[in-house]
Design a protein around this motif. Structure first.
Motif, mmCIF file in Angstrom:
data_model
loop_
_atom_site.group_PDB
_atom_site.id
_atom_site.type_symbol
_atom_site.label_atom_id
_atom_site.label_comp_id
_atom_site.label_asym_id
_atom_site.label_seq_id
_atom_site.Cartn_x
_atom_site.Cartn_y
_atom_site.Cartn_z
ATOM 1 N N LEU A 103 0.841 -1.199 0.000
ATOM 2 C CA LEU A 103 0.000 0.000 0.000
ATOM 3 C C LEU A 103 0.880 1.255 0.000
ATOM 4 C CD1 LEU A 103 -2.868 1.014 -0.043
ATOM 5 C CD2 LEU A 103 -2.957 0.848 2.433
ATOM 6 N N ALA A 107 0.990 4.031 -2.914
ATOM 7 C CA ALA A 107 0.861 5.460 -2.616
ATOM 8 C C ALA A 107 2.023 6.226 -3.250
ATOM 9 C CB ALA A 107 0.842 5.675 -1.105
ATOM 10 N N ALA A 111 -0.588 4.797 -7.766
ATOM 11 C CA ALA A 111 -1.204 3.775 -8.616
ATOM 12 C C ALA A 111 -2.583 3.448 -8.050
ATOM 13 C CB ALA A 111 -0.328 2.529 -8.625
ATOM 14 N N TRP A 112 -3.602 4.038 -8.618
ATOM 15 C CA TRP A 112 -4.942 3.891 -8.048
ATOM 16 C C TRP A 112 -5.914 3.198 -9.003
ATOM 17 C CZ3 TRP A 112 -4.105 4.151 -3.293
ATOM 18 C CH2 TRP A 112 -3.245 5.108 -2.749
ATOM 19 N N ASN A 113 -5.423 2.322 -9.872
ATOM 20 C CA ASN A 113 -6.322 1.559 -10.754
ATOM 21 C C ASN A 113 -7.305 0.773 -9.876
ATOM 22 O OD1 ASN A 113 -7.551 -0.316 -12.372
ATOM 23 N ND2 ASN A 113 -5.713 -0.799 -13.568
ATOM 24 N N PRO A 114 -8.616 1.085 -9.974
ATOM 25 C CA PRO A 114 -9.569 0.452 -9.046
ATOM 26 C C PRO A 114 -9.859 -1.014 -9.332
ATOM 27 C CG PRO A 114 -10.725 1.868 -10.582
ATOM 28 C CD PRO A 114 -9.278 2.033 -10.869
ATOM 29 N N PHE A 115 -9.326 -1.531 -10.435
ATOM 30 C CA PHE A 115 -9.624 -2.933 -10.767
ATOM 31 C C PHE A 115 -8.398 -3.833 -10.694
ATOM 32 C CE2 PHE A 115 -13.010 -0.558 -12.998
ATOM 33 C CZ PHE A 115 -14.068 -1.040 -12.245
ATOM 34 N N ARG A 116 -7.264 -3.273 -10.299
ATOM 35 C CA ARG A 116 -6.059 -4.093 -10.198
ATOM 36 C C ARG A 116 -5.755 -4.384 -8.726
ATOM 37 N NH1 ARG A 116 -0.148 -3.130 -13.003
ATOM 38 N NH2 ARG A 116 0.607 -5.196 -12.547
ATOM 39 N N PRO A 117 -5.805 -5.659 -8.331
ATOM 40 C CA PRO A 117 -5.587 -5.973 -6.913
ATOM 41 C C PRO A 117 -4.219 -5.506 -6.417
ATOM 42 C CG PRO A 117 -6.524 -7.854 -8.037
ATOM 43 C CD PRO A 117 -6.172 -6.850 -9.101
ATOM 44 N N LEU A 118 -4.198 -5.090 -5.165
ATOM 45 C CA LEU A 118 -2.953 -4.619 -4.546
ATOM 46 C C LEU A 118 -1.878 -5.703 -4.603
ATOM 47 C CD1 LEU A 118 -1.711 -2.289 -2.737
ATOM 48 C CD2 LEU A 118 -2.382 -3.675 -0.786
#
Lengths: 247, 323
Positions: A103, A107, A111-118
């Motif tokens: 995370l 930060a 990288a805030w792609n909402p569909f790519r898992p952390l």
């Protein structure tokens, strides 16, 4: 002489009549390890809080690489390159160790792609390597709250380093750790800082640690800086020995 | 063991096939799916530890937007209504979210309630625009360009809702596992560290809030078209409480739990109302009490425990994750 990374000028702040910073002037030089020592309540942590935006001073300024950061929010200061590790580890206790680091990496990369898992982030190997620097790679999948205090302290520092800061501020990095463990932990920490080329400031009560690991020492006393200089010079100063070390 | 693992897929298939065997049930199942979408919105916020007691306002806002569009244009396509309702609620969520994301816990919940009651009062009192407590009729829209008879439309709407529910589940599941979703959980566990990672907790919560409002809006459009009438009751606080109730019933914070809870809730409500008209709320209350006392992780938690029992050594929950 190294360039100045952080400049604090005439910092003043008080809490209910107690002067925690009373005209503090201090420079942190690029590449050094600066230790801050002093009795409890002298204002050491307050200085870190001001530098990271948690507190706004009543007067004075803090400049980081020439930019005034005095009234900025902690997140803005963090994005500029100052990271912080806390006296009590501040981690996401419902997430595992590697997720805490990933995370921080996300930060850093914004990288805030909402569909790519952390967990599919490309920085995973880098974060495992960072854990290896601290000898903690085996804990990557462990839940944070299942680990001992000393380990969590190191993870807290690793999370801060995952941001790739230029300056790391640490509040008593080895407090709560057994005396047998603290040198091992500091050796790992100093090595990690050297590998990443990070300047550091750490608040410390253990004079042996200061002597061994600091390049310079700043002595705090009642919100003022009593003395600044190399450890061998400052720690043998009779006034410091009497007021701070208690000899 | 294998059957237990495939139980969710079997249940989804059963729900998909049920209207073929019992055609009248499709109306109830569509209502359940519409509510499930709104509950999914509540679940997104629960991930951050925040409970909204006003999410029915987005449900009602999109339902009324469908009614206004149908009346204003003398008819409209379902696809346009769904899109418009979702965008309308999402935009409303962005505006209201700017205020509410500054607060946490009870203040967050109560502020949402306050906003929803303002909308409820407006819908109720602006009689000449909204029809007051009588509400507004919503005609049958065209279905992707086709004019369908009532029964065919109801069937098409049910399967459309099922597809939308599946798509919403997938999207929210991915979102919750993305850095944004993980940052959302971090608001619940350590907001201080989040700020010291350079992440704005307010911005993360605002994004989640807009998503949750849009999901509630999607459900609101479905219910408006399914019922053929919209009334202010859609935005009443009891409806908001119902969404929270269902979220807990299904398994607080779980994507599939939202729909499992909504389906069980609607079926229990329907049969309880039919067989014990005077005490159906009490029956629902006992169901929730039972869940809280004996299965605090809701239906999804029960399922996870079942998997763990069926396959010892294979955890029902994902390794390295406590949710």
């Amino acid at each position: 002489m190294s360039a100045t990374l952080l400049e604090a000028r005439n910092l003043c702040i008080s809490f209910g009549g107690v002067q925690a910073a009373d005209g503090i002037d201090l420079d942190v030089r690029d590449g050094e390890r600066l230790a801050i020592i002093g009795p409890n309540g002298a204002g050491k942590t307050t200085f870190l809080n001001i530098c990271t935006g948690y507190l706004t001073p009543a007067a004075g300024s803090v400049r980081f690489r020439g930019h005034d950061i005095t009234a900025l929010a902690p997140r803005t200061i963090t994005r500029m390159g100052i990271a912080r590790a806390f006296q009590s580890p501040q981690l996401f206790h419902e997430q595992c160790v590697i997720d805490n680091l990933l995370l921080a990496a996300a930060a850093r990369e914004r990288a805030w792609n909402p569909f790519r898992p952390l967990r599919e982030r490309p920085e995973r190997d880098e974060m495992v390597a960072l854990l290896e620097l601290f000898g903690l790679a085996e804990y990557a999948a462990s839940m944070v709250d299942e680990l001992p205090e000393g380990t969590r302290k190191l993870i807290d520092i690793a999370v801060a380093l995952a941001l790739r800061p230029q300056l790391l501020l640490m509040d008593e990095p080895t407090s709560g750790v057994s005396s047998l463990e603290k040198f091992r932990i500091m050796d790992l920490l100093v090595n990690a800082l050297a590998v990443q080329g990070v300047t550091s400031v750490f608040v410390e009560h253990d004079m042996e640690m200061v002597e061994r690991y600091a390049d310079r020492v700043a002595v705090w006393s009642s919100g003022r800086i009593q003395s600044v200089g190399p450890p061998d010079q400052v720690l043998t100063d009779p006034a410091v020995m009497r007021d701070v070390i208690g000899v | 063991m294998r059957l237990v693992r495939f139980l969710p897929a079997v249940l989804v298939l059963a729900v998909a096939l049920l209207p073929l065997a019992v055609p009248w049930l499709k109306i109830i199942l569509t209502v359940a799916l519409a509510k499930g979408l709104a509950v999914l919105g509540v679940v997104v916020l629960l991930r951050a530890g925040q409970v909204s007691f006003g999410h029915a306002m987005f449900f009602a806002a999109s339902a009324y937007s469908a009614a206004f569009l149908m009346q204003g244009f003398g008819g409209m396509d379902l696809a346009v209504l769904l899109l418009a309702g979702t965008v309308c609620s999402g935009a409303m969520g962005a505006v209201i979210g700017l205020f509410v994301v500054r607060y946490r816990y009870i203040f967050f919940g109560m502020l949402n309630l306050a906003f929803s009651m303002v909308l409820y009062a407006l819908l109720e009192k602006m009689f000449h625009v909204t029809g007051g407590s009588d509400g507004m009729a919503v005609g049958r829209p065209t279905y992707f360009g086709f004019e369908l008879a009532r029964t065919a439309f109801e069937t098409a709407l049910f399967y459309t809702s099922l597809v939308l529910a599946g798509a919403a589940c997938w999207c929210v599941h991915r979102f919750l596992r993305s850095p944004l979703g993980e940052a959302l959980s971090a608001i619940r566990t350590n907001e201080t560290r989040l700020e010291y990672l350079g992440i704005s907790a307010r911005r993360v919560l605002l994004i989640a809030y807009v998503l949750s409002a849009a999901l509630a809006g999607l459900g609101g459009t479905v219910i408006a078209v399914n019922q053929g009438v919209v009334t202010p009751d859609l935005g009443y606080w009891i409806r908001s409480g119902e969404f929270v109730f269902i979220a807990i019933l299904g398994g607080a914070g779980n994507v599939l739990g939202a729909f499992a809870g909504a389906l069980v809730y609607e079926l229990v409500r329907f049969y309880a109302a039919a067989m014990a008209a005077d005490v159906w709320q009490m029956i629902l209350g006992f169901v929730l009490l039972g869940i809280i006392l004996f299965a605090s992780r809701g239906f999804v938690g029960l399922y996870q425990d079942l998997v763990a029992v069926a396959a010892p050594g294979r955890p029902g929950r994902e390794r390295g994750r406590k949710r």
